[in-house]
Design a protein around this motif. Sequence first.
Motif, PDB file in Angstrom:
ATOM      1  N   GLY A  28      12.569  38.460  20.616  1.00  0.00           N
ATOM      2  CA  GLY A  28      13.438  38.639  19.454  1.00  0.00           C
ATOM      3  C   GLY A  28      13.742  37.342  18.729  1.00  0.00           C
ATOM      4  N   GLU A  29      12.905  36.343  18.907  1.00  0.00           N
ATOM      5  CA  GLU A  29      13.180  35.035  18.305  1.00  0.00           C
ATOM      6  C   GLU A  29      12.140  34.660  17.270  1.00  0.00           C
ATOM      7  OE1 GLU A  29      14.817  32.504  22.049  1.00  0.00           O
ATOM      8  OE2 GLU A  29      13.377  31.533  20.741  1.00  0.00           O
ATOM      9  N   GLY A  30      12.562  33.910  16.264  1.00  0.00           N
ATOM     10  CA  GLY A  30      11.606  33.291  15.368  1.00  0.00           C
ATOM     11  C   GLY A  30      11.253  31.911  15.887  1.00  0.00           C
ATOM     12  N   GLY A  31      10.346  31.242  15.193  1.00  0.00           N
ATOM     13  CA  GLY A  31       9.968  29.891  15.608  1.00  0.00           C
ATOM     14  C   GLY A  31       9.080  29.911  16.838  1.00  0.00           C
ATOM     15  N   LEU A  32       8.962  28.763  17.470  1.00  0.00           N
ATOM     16  CA  LEU A  32       8.006  28.637  18.569  1.00  0.00           C
ATOM     17  C   LEU A  32       8.649  28.088  19.835  1.00  0.00           C
ATOM     18  CD1 LEU A  32       5.047  27.095  16.525  1.00  0.00           C
ATOM     19  CD2 LEU A  32       5.143  29.404  17.481  1.00  0.00           C
ATOM     20  N   ALA A  33       9.984  28.019  19.848  1.00  0.00           N
ATOM     21  CA  ALA A  33      10.637  27.340  20.965  1.00  0.00           C
ATOM     22  C   ALA A  33      10.338  28.000  22.304  1.00  0.00           C
ATOM     23  CB  ALA A  33      12.146  27.295  20.729  1.00  0.00           C
ATOM     24  N   SER A  34      10.228  29.332  22.327  1.00  0.00           N
ATOM     25  CA  SER A  34      10.080  29.948  23.644  1.00  0.00           C
ATOM     26  C   SER A  34       8.722  30.583  23.851  1.00  0.00           C
ATOM     27  CB  SER A  34      11.192  30.968  23.854  1.00  0.00           C
ATOM     28  OG  SER A  34      11.387  31.705  22.682  1.00  0.00           O
ATOM     29  N   THR A  35       7.722  30.028  23.212  1.00  0.00           N
ATOM     30  CA  THR A  35       6.391  30.592  23.394  1.00  0.00           C
ATOM     31  C   THR A  35       5.756  30.085  24.692  1.00  0.00           C
ATOM     32  OG1 THR A  35       4.281  30.996  22.340  1.00  0.00           O
ATOM     33  CG2 THR A  35       5.188  28.810  22.047  1.00  0.00           C
ATOM     34  N   ASP A  55      11.431  25.140  28.654  1.00  0.00           N
ATOM     35  CA  ASP A  55      12.564  25.499  27.815  1.00  0.00           C
ATOM     36  C   ASP A  55      13.587  24.375  27.903  1.00  0.00           C
ATOM     37  OD1 ASP A  55      14.943  26.451  26.753  1.00  0.00           O
ATOM     38  OD2 ASP A  55      14.559  28.518  27.378  1.00  0.00           O
ATOM     39  N   ASP A  56      13.686  23.592  26.830  1.00  0.00           N
ATOM     40  CA  ASP A  56      14.570  22.424  26.868  1.00  0.00           C
ATOM     41  C   ASP A  56      16.036  22.823  26.956  1.00  0.00           C
ATOM     42  OD1 ASP A  56      12.427  20.704  26.722  1.00  0.00           O
ATOM     43  OD2 ASP A  56      12.418  20.711  24.524  1.00  0.00           O
ATOM     44  N   GLU A  57      16.355  23.990  26.428  1.00  0.00           N
ATOM     45  CA  GLU A  57      17.761  24.393  26.445  1.00  0.00           C
ATOM     46  C   GLU A  57      18.242  24.747  27.850  1.00  0.00           C
ATOM     47  OE1 GLU A  57      18.659  27.362  23.368  1.00  0.00           O
ATOM     48  OE2 GLU A  57      17.488  26.072  22.024  1.00  0.00           O
ATOM     49  N   THR A  58      17.425  25.534  28.567  1.00  0.00           N
ATOM     50  CA  THR A  58      17.856  25.940  29.915  1.00  0.00           C
ATOM     51  C   THR A  58      17.331  24.978  30.977  1.00  0.00           C
ATOM     52  OG1 THR A  58      15.898  27.304  30.204  1.00  0.00           O
ATOM     53  CG2 THR A  58      17.845  28.382  29.284  1.00  0.00           C
ATOM     54  N   GLY A  76       8.843  19.770  15.610  1.00  0.00           N
ATOM     55  CA  GLY A  76      10.101  20.277  16.140  1.00  0.00           C
ATOM     56  C   GLY A  76       9.896  21.487  17.014  1.00  0.00           C
ATOM     57  N   LYS A  77      10.947  21.877  17.698  1.00  0.00           N
ATOM     58  CA  LYS A  77      10.857  22.995  18.627  1.00  0.00           C
ATOM     59  C   LYS A  77      12.059  23.925  18.511  1.00  0.00           C
ATOM     60  CE  LYS A  77       9.445  23.445  22.881  1.00  0.00           C
ATOM     61  NZ  LYS A  77       9.386  23.250  24.346  1.00  0.00           N
ATOM     62  N   HIS A  78      12.747  23.853  17.388  1.00  0.00           N
ATOM     63  CA  HIS A  78      13.921  24.688  17.199  1.00  0.00           C
ATOM     64  C   HIS A  78      13.552  26.170  17.261  1.00  0.00           C
ATOM     65  CE1 HIS A  78      18.073  24.365  16.009  1.00  0.00           C
ATOM     66  NE2 HIS A  78      17.888  23.085  15.746  1.00  0.00           N
ATOM     67  N   SER A  79      14.382  26.978  17.909  1.00  0.00           N
ATOM     68  CA  SER A  79      14.171  28.423  17.777  1.00  0.00           C
ATOM     69  C   SER A  79      14.915  28.884  16.533  1.00  0.00           C
ATOM     70  CB  SER A  79      14.681  29.159  19.017  1.00  0.00           C
ATOM     71  OG  SER A  79      16.065  29.008  19.123  1.00  0.00           O
TER      72      SER A  79
END
Lengths: 594, 197
Positions: free
Chosen positions: B26-33, B102-105, A207-210
Amino acid sequence: MLKGDPLANVLYIDLSKKRYRVEQREDLFEKNMGGAGVAVELLHEECPKGADPLSPENPIIFAVGPLTGLFPLASKTVAMFKSPHTGNLGESHAGGRSAVAIRTAGYGAIVIRGANDIPGYVAIHGSEVHFRDARTLWGMRNSFTVGRIIRENEPAAGLRSIMRIGRAGEKLIPYACVTTESYRHFGRLGLGAVFGSKKLKAVVVSGKHSLPVGEGGGGFGAAEYRRVYDQIYQEAVASPVMKKYHDLGTPENILPLNALGGLPTRNLKDARFEGADRICGEALAEHYLGRRLACSHCPVGCIHIAALREPDENEPYFYKTSMISYDYELIYALGSMLGGSDPEGLLKLIDRIEVYGLDAMSSGVVLAWATEAQERGLISDEQTGGLRFAWGDYPVYLEAVGRIVEQPNEFYAALARGVEHAASVYGGKDFALAFGGNEMPGYHTGPGAYLGFLVGARHSHLDNAGYSIDQKVLTKRQVGPDELAREILKEERWRQVLSSLVVCFFARGIYHPETASAALRVAGFDRAPEDLQRIGTEIHSRKYAFKVREGFSFDDLRVPVRVSETPSPVGMLDSQYLQAAVDYVCSDISRTGC
Amino acid sequence: MRLSVVDTERCIGCQSCMFACARRLGEGGLASTCIGVRSIGGMERGFKVVVCRACDDPPCASVCPVGALQVRKGGGVRLDAAKCIGCGHCRDACVIGAVFWDDETNKPMICTHCGYCARFCPHGVLSVVKGKNVESAGLADNAGKAEKARKAERVEEAEGAEKDSSPPQAGMAAGAEGPDGGAADATRKAEEVEANA
Ligand code: SF4
Ligand code: SF4
Ligand code: SF4
Ligand code: SF4
């Protein structure tokens, strides 16, 4: 918890119907935070009373915690199920990439119910769940190959976890494990057999959720997040304990335990092994260490991989190099416990067990019992199919492991059910080293260790680290059974908090109550240190409630005679003392209402 | 200054660098690495660390049809998110796969060479180096050069405290480097350190 934190999502997968759905379970996570706390509640909800562990009604539950993906070392996934090995609470923890993958796939927990009609594997990529055909993979001898094939077929390299079983799981051996990222295991209590009973070869998660942090993700949150993070990270990389686990890994403990006289040797006929210096962490590092690895989000990297180069038997200049992960428990169970001091034989046996997907500790204890049983004439050459078990004879052990998996006759089928069962058929209970039905871990340190195995909710040394109380306290002063029992309970209850935050137990010295509380605040959980202690106690009694519901009784606990025949570092084990301590735990647990 | 991969053989695959890059926003996880660590076909064989290597003449920028990627002083690029149309050409042009998405933007995320991740690599795989000469630093495999690289990192570390107390960064969702993003800010500060050093 924070609004919109995907932690609250529980993914329910029904293998029979090939359907899945997601439920928001803030209730569950608010109360129990995650990991073990959430998993045990789901187990109460999902597992019908008296369920057959190998039937479709036994659920498989995976849970991670609020700190996963946010802070270092919150890197474990907790699996819960009803154990086919003990017929009771099944719980097992593993790291690798599994926890971060589940969390960033957008879930706090995954529940798998039902069973496949034909072999399959499940691929969870974020919000998509795919039911894939695994008929081609079923029956494959080498679990490494299975991992390789799935790796090539699935997306998200580097961000995914592949949890799979080997032949042992397919053959429903109740101490089969589930392997993740080739070298980490949901080891004890037979999750592999539960996978096998569902014809479930693997579960892939990515997954890739932030993940949100802080007070609604506002400015304060980010700065505070980095502040708390830096503090935990600095402590992790600066702490001597962490350095120890990075340098030599858990095998660093072989020599000290041996010097103390607490390293079970030759089925615990001895507690000192003359060959320890050939298989200790130092020796393996010097001659074989090929690489060190870490679980996702762990700066320590305690995983040690040996490179074993073997010549081909027939062709000159033809070599194969195997990469084999070793740890303290493996060196104990497959080394000293079997009287084996040949490091190459040991590594080959570790590798073989990895290939089949068996729990290493249970396998070692079973083989050790078989060796002594044959030595004493309880089993014949005919029953062993001509094999002569002998201490340190690795070619025989390698062959025997294959037979345990394939079960060509009744004897091997009995070994495949564990040492408790084998001894109930062939005799030799006095030296069948299992506690609560689970084969013993590698600590003959004193009454703390044994009390821990007996009363630990999953009969594991990691439940309460009784062995550590032996070494730190009992070697220095006398402690009454009640005090020992209180110490064990206190530690086990605190560990419920750690395993609900899915913090690696090696980091327990860093995540003390205040730190855990500060990290939790960043993740949107307001829990004072005292709250945490209370929650730990509650989770512990929920586990015991499940155990009692499924027929557990302290009266049924058996202490193999062998443990009081071999001196421990704190003297001969006094069985009355041990019984008094068990009684204390029993009355304390009944009092906290399970 | 720029980020350099000193020695992948020391990498244990802990992904601390990846989490750091996301946390910088300021984010957790790996989405914007903007940095990726993955095994070379099974962890036992080791890892590759995929991150922008600050090309002097960046192909990603050359193929951008709208000029959203500006060539950065010292190598690499800066994204002007307002201009970017999300066509993905840059991603195809970077042969090492250092243009993350970045899948969101629906816009690229590319390392800004701020060096934050290097502070969280526990085993000296990453470091921050000065100057433009990519080869000498990037391929440094002898102790002398690695040590020099690590010294550069320490300078960076000393400055870390100040960077941390910088105001929380805005424009977080806009990828690595929004037009007025704090990440760019951090980079600028770090560059000043270098100039003063
Ligand atoms: S993203 Fe790729 S092409 Fe662009 S500067 Fe970095 S390494 Fe070069
Ligand atoms: S995705 Fe954006 S930055 Fe990349 S080439 Fe297209 S417009 Fe340029
Ligand atoms: S240097 Fe900065 S932007 Fe580049 S990968 Fe590291 S943390 Fe991310
Ligand atoms: S932090 Fe360093 S050791 Fe860890 S994955 Fe990144 S480069 Fe490798």
